[in-house]
Design a protein around this motif. Structure first.
Motif, PDB file in Angstrom:
ATOM      1  N   VAL A   1       0.695   0.031  10.557  1.00 44.20           N
ATOM      2  CA  VAL A   1      -0.701  -0.335  10.825  1.00 44.20           C
ATOM      3  C   VAL A   1      -1.406  -0.717   9.529  1.00 44.20           C
ATOM      4  O   VAL A   1      -2.099  -1.746   9.453  1.00 44.20           O
ATOM      5  N   THR A   2      -1.238   0.083   8.498  1.00 39.69           N
ATOM      6  CA  THR A   2      -1.922  -0.209   7.233  1.00 39.69           C
ATOM      7  C   THR A   2      -1.394  -1.492   6.602  1.00 39.69           C
ATOM      8  O   THR A   2      -2.160  -2.250   5.992  1.00 39.69           O
ATOM      9  N   LEU A   3      -0.102  -1.758   6.751  1.00 40.53           N
ATOM     10  CA  LEU A   3       0.461  -2.976   6.176  1.00 40.53           C
ATOM     11  C   LEU A   3      -0.037  -4.219   6.902  1.00 40.53           C
ATOM     12  O   LEU A   3      -0.272  -5.260   6.275  1.00 40.53           O
TER      13      LEU A   3
ATOM     14  N   PRO B   1       8.723  -2.777  -6.944  1.00 45.64           N
ATOM     15  CA  PRO B   1       9.125  -1.730  -7.889  1.00 45.64           C
ATOM     16  C   PRO B   1       8.035  -1.408  -8.907  1.00 45.64           C
ATOM     17  O   PRO B   1       7.866  -0.251  -9.293  1.00 45.64           O
ATOM     18  N   ASN B   2       7.288  -2.430  -9.340  1.00 43.30           N
ATOM     19  CA  ASN B   2       6.233  -2.149 -10.313  1.00 43.30           C
ATOM     20  C   ASN B   2       5.132  -1.295  -9.703  1.00 43.30           C
ATOM     21  O   ASN B   2       4.586  -0.410 -10.366  1.00 43.30           O
ATOM     22  N   VAL B   3       4.781  -1.554  -8.442  1.00 44.19           N
ATOM     23  CA  VAL B   3       3.787  -0.702  -7.778  1.00 44.19           C
ATOM     24  C   VAL B   3       4.282   0.739  -7.721  1.00 44.19           C
ATOM     25  O   VAL B   3       3.539   1.683  -8.009  1.00 44.19           O
ATOM     26  N   THR B   4       5.551   0.916  -7.363  1.00 40.53           N
ATOM     27  CA  THR B   4       6.126   2.261  -7.273  1.00 40.53           C
ATOM     28  C   THR B   4       6.072   2.979  -8.611  1.00 40.53           C
ATOM     29  O   THR B   4       5.620   4.118  -8.716  1.00 40.53           O
ATOM     30  N   MET B   5       6.529   2.302  -9.674  1.00 43.84           N
ATOM     31  CA  MET B   5       6.587   2.950 -10.984  1.00 43.84           C
ATOM     32  C   MET B   5       5.210   3.154 -11.591  1.00 43.84           C
ATOM     33  O   MET B   5       5.011   4.057 -12.398  1.00 43.84           O
ATOM     34  N   THR B   6       4.252   2.316 -11.219  1.00 46.61           N
ATOM     35  CA  THR B   6       2.907   2.454 -11.764  1.00 46.61           C
ATOM     36  C   THR B   6       2.161   3.613 -11.125  1.00 46.61           C
ATOM     37  O   THR B   6       1.419   4.338 -11.799  1.00 46.61           O
ATOM     38  N   LEU B   7       2.378   3.836  -9.834  1.00 49.73           N
ATOM     39  CA  LEU B   7       1.561   4.800  -9.091  1.00 49.73           C
ATOM     40  C   LEU B   7       2.242   6.125  -8.782  1.00 49.73           C
ATOM     41  O   LEU B   7       1.563   7.086  -8.417  1.00 49.73           O
ATOM     42  N   ARG B   8       3.551   6.234  -8.939  1.00 44.33           N
ATOM     43  CA  ARG B   8       4.208   7.409  -8.381  1.00 44.33           C
ATOM     44  C   ARG B   8       3.935   8.704  -9.146  1.00 44.33           C
ATOM     45  O   ARG B   8       4.078   9.793  -8.594  1.00 44.33           O
TER      46      ARG B   8
ATOM     47  N   GLY C   1      -4.913   2.989  -7.359  1.00 43.03           N
ATOM     48  CA  GLY C   1      -4.453   1.796  -6.662  1.00 43.03           C
ATOM     49  C   GLY C   1      -5.470   0.675  -6.728  1.00 43.03           C
ATOM     50  O   GLY C   1      -5.113  -0.496  -6.878  1.00 43.03           O
ATOM     51  N   GLY C   2      -6.751   1.030  -6.640  1.00 39.93           N
ATOM     52  CA  GLY C   2      -7.791   0.015  -6.754  1.00 39.93           C
ATOM     53  C   GLY C   2      -7.808  -0.634  -8.121  1.00 39.93           C
ATOM     54  O   GLY C   2      -7.959  -1.858  -8.241  1.00 39.93           O
TER      55      GLY C   2
ATOM     56  N   SER D   1      -2.235   1.806  -0.674  1.00 40.26           N
ATOM     57  CA  SER D   1      -1.356   2.490  -1.623  1.00 40.26           C
ATOM     58  C   SER D   1      -1.644   3.987  -1.652  1.00 40.26           C
ATOM     59  O   SER D   1      -0.724   4.810  -1.811  1.00 40.26           O
ATOM     60  N   ALA D   2      -2.911   4.384  -1.494  1.00 40.77           N
ATOM     61  CA  ALA D   2      -3.246   5.806  -1.509  1.00 40.77           C
ATOM     62  C   ALA D   2      -2.663   6.529  -0.298  1.00 40.77           C
ATOM     63  O   ALA D   2      -2.178   7.662  -0.409  1.00 40.77           O
ATOM     64  N   LEU D   3      -2.698   5.901   0.864  1.00 38.86           N
ATOM     65  CA  LEU D   3      -2.120   6.518   2.062  1.00 38.86           C
ATOM     66  C   LEU D   3      -0.608   6.663   1.940  1.00 38.86           C
ATOM     67  O   LEU D   3      -0.025   7.618   2.451  1.00 38.86           O
ATOM     68  N   ILE D   4       0.047   5.723   1.252  1.00 37.91           N
ATOM     69  CA  ILE D   4       1.487   5.858   1.019  1.00 37.91           C
ATOM     70  C   ILE D   4       1.759   7.101   0.184  1.00 37.91           C
ATOM     71  O   ILE D   4       2.658   7.899   0.494  1.00 37.91           O
TER      72      ILE D   4
END
Length: 503
Positions: free
Chosen positions: A31-33, A401-408, A419-420, A137-140
């Motif tokens: 849904v979010t996607l 992958p960059n989103v994952t490594m930046t936020l995890r 995320g914002g 991204s926050a909900l993930i």
């Protein structure tokens, strides 16, 4: 405060949510996607309809440009503040309110009887979209942990990449199906049924988790950040209207305002209050500063090349909007295929995955530029197709992958603001690219007496050069990790450590 203490600061409600994974998390993610795809698609989908809008509403070229640039501007202005609102008052609540507003604004844009009302609807739609984006991204981070988080971010990154690439073809397809002078309205109307269904499903599936510490929302920080971003973006979004030379002074002004924002946020954090964007995200969260910088540089080239391709195919080769969109579809296909796989590999390969991804996308787009420059016009799109597909595979190994490594490693309670901020950097980079690369295209076109081949080769090549800067950042980060003696820890290790320390 040391980095370990900072990493352990998460809201109690969020910790509980991660300890007991939501059984509906994968359905909620879909849904979010879908909602995120709609909001990002609307950045580029409208571009192909601008001639129709201008004719139907009898608008000037300068005013009709605001239909695109106004949306991009308010989208970027809203991201960080909306992410902080989600952190403070609940991501589900902010997501649903923003989605409902997006649906209403889409309907208003489709029904707009004048260019003025259309621009107002698009400005409001951009605010709604910018409020939606950081909640994704926050909900993930809230719903997933371990290897599942990498796969979820892979799907999210795929959504970000594909939405930018398929905007022209989607707009062209809608215009082809909705033939007639009023057909452009369906570009906005199509959001209404899709958004309404997503709103209904989201109200049922998104997790009801108590937000973290609410605190104050740092109003001065909101004003300073908004003023700084506005000063940097306004000359860029008005570049096609010839405003760059008149508004150049906004660039140094924006830099000074953002420096003041950083100083203010440090003061707020030192006083023990909740800042809009905690400086420790940059200084004490491993991978965040590098990932945000890499994303901004990458989107300079990534966002700009699609407008250049559209100009080349439609004006240079007389393609229809639909044919122009189909010509770049191989990139979107390759990106979709690679992004989902990359989400599974990032835990093992870390930054090396983005290094090879950047090499791949640079080779694909650079090869495409050479083909469009040298190949016979009637065969150029066909010869370029496999190169675009290869470039898409590389892009799929960069964005997600960059989103994952930046936020995890970001604490869950700050996931929305982080995320914002990441997406704000992407939007700023995209604004630079969409202003500079088409501008360079026209510059070469005028200097060479309408040599479209040279124009596309030079402008796309410049986009690849921007990606080379992103590659330099990725290589330095990868070498730093190797010097530290280990790759980035997989999500499950990082997450379990956080909760062990928290206990």
């Amino acid at each position: 405060m040391n980095r370990g203490t900072w990493a352990d600061e998460s809201g109690h409600g969020d910790a509980q949510a991660v300890d007991r994974p939501d059984p509906n998390r994968w359905r909620a993610l879909r849904v979010t996607l879908v909602a995120g795809f709609m909001s990002l698609l609307d950045v580029t989908i409208v571009a192909v309809a601008l001639p129709s809008i201008q004719r139907d509403l009898q608008a000037s070229a300068a005013s009709v440009q605001w239909v695109v640039s106004g949306y991009a501007l308010t989208f970027a202005l809203t991201l960080v503040t909306a992410g902080r609102l989600g952190d403070a008052f609940g991501r589900r609540r902010v997501f649903l309110v923003a989605l409902a507003a997006f649906v209403v604004c889409s309907a208003a844009a489709g029904a707009a009887p004048s260019i003025t009302l259309l621009i107002v609807a698009r400005l409001a739609q951009g605010i709604a979209a910018g409020s939606l984006a950081p909640q994704n991204s926050a909900l993930i981070q809230q719903m997933f942990r371990g290897a599942e988080r990498g796969r979820a971010f892979g799907l999210f990154g795929s959504t970000v990449g594909i939405s930018s690439a398929v905007g022209p073809i989607t707009g062209g397809l809608i215009l082809a199906l909705a033939d007639g002078p009023q057909g452009w309205r369906w570009i906005f109307y199509v959001n209404v049924p899709v958004g309404a269904i997503a709103l209904l499903l989201g109200s049922r599936l998104l997790p009801r988790v108590a937000p973290g510490r609410r605190g104050r929302l740092d109003p001065l920080g909101v004003v300073l950040l908004g003023a700084g971003i506005l000063a940097l973006m306004l000359p860029l979004v008005l570049a096609e209207a010839g405003a760059m030379h008149r508004l150049w002074w906004l660039f140094p002004s924006g830099a000074v305002i953002l420096a003041g924002f950083v100083l203010w946020e440090r003061r707020v954090a030192a006083l023990g209050r909740a800042p809009l964007l905690d400086p420790r995200l940059v200084t004490e969260t491993r991978g965040y500063a590098t990932g945000a910088g890499l994303a901004a540089l990458y989107f300079v080239g990534f966002s700009g090349v699609w407008l250049v391709f559209a100009l080349f195919f439609q004006n240079g080769l007389d393609y229809s909007p639909l044919q122009s969109g189909l010509a770049v579809t191989p990139f979107a296909v390759g990106s979709a295929a690679a992004a989902a796989v990359a989400g599974r590999l990032v835990g093992r390969l870390g930054r090396l995955l983005t290094v090879w991804g950047l090499v791949g996308v640079m080779a694909g787009l650079g090869g495409t530029a050479l083909v469009l420059w040298l190949a016979p016009a009637q065969w150029a799109a066909w010869i370029a197709a496999p190169l675009l597909f290869a470039g898409g595979i590389g892009s799929g190994c960069v964005i997600s992958p960059n989103v994952t490594m930046t936020l995890r490693d970001v604490p869950v309670r700050m996931a929305g603001a982080a995320g914002g901020a990441l997406q704000t950097g992407q939007r700023l980079g995209g604004a630079v690219g969409t202003a500079a690369l088409p501008g360079l295209f026209y510059l070469v076109l005028n200097a060479t007496h309408d040599d479209y081949r040279s124009a596309v080769a030079v402008s796309v090549g410049t986009g690849v050069a921007a990606m080379l800067c992103a590659l330099a950042v990725a290589v330095l980060d990868w070498r730093r990790d190797r010097a530290d003696g280990s790759r980035r820890c997989p999500p499950e290790v990082s997450h379990s450590h956080m909760h062990a320390s928290h206990g």
